[in-house]
Design a protein around this motif. Structure first.
Motif: not given
Length: 511
Positions: A169-171, A350-351, A486-487, A495-497
């Protein structure tokens, strides 16, 4: 020679009389078929060996067993005189209940299972006053050797953590799946009197480093129990960060323990003193760098202090209040002064919430607070902390973190808490899987956040985790964590957000 034989016959007859509970004395008997002295001696020795074997059997069964009639040992006299037969023991002595047998007989020394309730980063217990005698006992599945006088002991120790992780579900670049050897430690520990020691190395994150390497002395200070340590020992800082990962409720440290810490990290070579009261403890530690410093510059100097207090401490309810702080003077260190925060487990690097670059810092200060409530099978544990970076001739910079968590043991044990040190402890498993039971099962949840926005190009990270732990036995547990995260990292494009979900599975064996 015959004289000796007569005396040995009298001794053997005396032993039979004691077992029969009578005062019967030796009497004369007819000689055996042979009068050769060597044959007589051999026959008498066989009698004695049989009696000794029977005594050992009786002691092992914890009761006095019936004994067959024993022919009276004889001396060489007139052949027409026969020796009377001693009546059977069972016919003359009533059965003896196990409860009536002295403890030293009813409970013979055997190999016992000994459980160590503290975590892997705690100091080994002293040798004096531990109640152990010579021999081998087992602690967490490994043998411990004790001396005859109980003045020293020694045992190996270690741990093995295996992890698997998947992110979705992420970048696209962050959706990775894999397995890793989270930690492999091997070491040893021991004690001589009140002096104990530990030495342990670890392979983790593709490198081998020294971890526990210290000597601890149990003593009294101001009329209270105290520990004094010298060497490389784990920090006493935050409730979650004062124990090893094999004892914390989740697969990783919370954000307070992982980010509000000195640059040198969780370890440092130096001195530590801990003082223990009836419902509180306090500690102070003064250290340089950890032992893996390559020695190409000055060490920093760090002073860390922590204390906890239990205003309520009873069998049904315990309330924990704690506070801690540190000040670090930086030496010739290079590289990042602030660690990125792994908010979804340790595998997926990466997270992470990124702190951004920070320069011109010559010292830093951190502090925090702890609140925990433990009642029966339920617990809640909450922490907050702040770290300030002091820059010579510049503006100070700060970053914060907090964590809120709770858990419930469904069955198999109650919430493990070490009131002596104000930390988590190992769980007591009532019915381990390895003895035919179901072990213990715990459910837990955590919300945590780390805020680097007070630093140049610093980011923000937050996560919500639900999970469970299956305790197979005291040294083995399986953990499953599902994290929604969430980052927001301003300097980390693309993918900064980003947001996503990470599942972490861990098998931990700590012996």
């Amino acid at each position: 020679m015959l004289n000796i034989l007569v005396r040995r016959s009298a001794v053997g007859l005396g032993a039979c009389a004691v077992l029969a509970g009578t005062g019967a004395q030796a009497q004369t008997a007819a000689p055996p078929a042979s009068t050769d002295p060597q044959v007589l001696i051999q026959a008498q020795q066989r009698r004695i060996d049989q009696l000794e074997a029977r005594l050992r059997t009786m002691e092992a069964r914890l009761a006095i067993a019936p004994a067959p009639a024993i022919a009276q040992p004889v001396a060489p006299v007139a052949p027409q005189v026969a020796a009377p037969v001693v009546p059977p023991v069972a016919a003359r002595v009533p059965p003896v209940a196990v409860a009536d047998i002295p403890e030293r007989v009813a409970r013979p020394p055997v190999v016992r299972i000994v459980q160590r309730l503290t975590d892997s980063e705690a100091s080994p217990p002293p040798a004096t006053g531990n109640g152990e005698k010579a021999g081998v006992v087992f602690v967490n599945g490994l043998p411990r050797v004790n001396s005859v006088d109980g003045h020293w002991w020694f045992r190996p120790r270690g741990r093995l953590f295996l992890d698997a992780s998947t992110t979705t579900g992420a970048f696209a670049g962050r959706n990775i799946t894999g397995t890793t050897l989270g930690s492999a430690r091997l070491g040893m520990e021991g004690a001589v009197g009140n002096v104990s020691w530990a030495l342990e190395g670890e392979f983790a994150e593709n490198q081998v480093v020294w971890k526990s390497a210290f000597v601890n002395i149990r003593h009294h200070l101001l009329g209270l129990e105290a520990d004094g340590s010298i060497g490389n020992r784990f920090n006493d800082r935050t409730m979650d960060g004062s124990v090893g990962l094999g004892t914390t409720p989740f697969t990783d440290f919370n954000t307070v323990a992982a980010t509000i810490l000195p640059r040198r990290g969780f370890w440092g070579v130096g001195l530590q003193e801990r003082l223990y009261g009836p419902n509180w403890h306090a500690s102070v530690q003064v250290t340089g760098e950890d032992p893996n410093n390559i020695g190409d510059g000055d060490d920093g100097l760090t002073v860390v202090s922590r204390m906890h207090w239990n205003p309520i401490k009873s069998k049904g309810l315990t309330v924990h209040l704690g506070g801690w702080g540190f000040h670090e003077r930086l030496g010739g260190e290079t590289g990042s002064l602030v660690r990125a925060s792994a908010i979804a487990g340790g595998f997926n690097t990466l997270v992470r919430a990124q702190p951004g670059p920070v320069t011109g810092v010559d010292s830093d200060t951190g502090y925090g607070a702890e609140l925990a409530v433990i009642t029966g099978r339920f617990w809640t544990h909450n922490e907050w902390g702040r770290r300030t970076l002091h820059r010579a001739g510049g503006t100070d910079l700060s970053h914060d973190a907090f964590s809120l968590s709770a858990g419930w043991f469904v069955f198999g044990t109650t919430s493990p808490y070490d009131a002596r040190r104000g930390t988590w402890a190992r769980a007591r498993i009532e019915d381990p899987v390895t003895t035919g039971g179901w072990g213990a099962v715990a459910l837990r949840a955590r919300y945590q956040e780390v805020d680097y926005r007070g630093l140049p190009l610093g980011g923000l990270g937050r996560s919500t985790t639900i999970g469970g732990t299956w305790y197979i036995n005291k040294i083995t547990r399986v953990l499953l964590d599902v994290t929604d995260w969430h980052i927001a990292n301003p300097g980390d494009a693309p993918g900064s957000i980003d947001s996503g979900q990470t599942v972490n599975l861990g098998l931990q064996v700590q012996f």
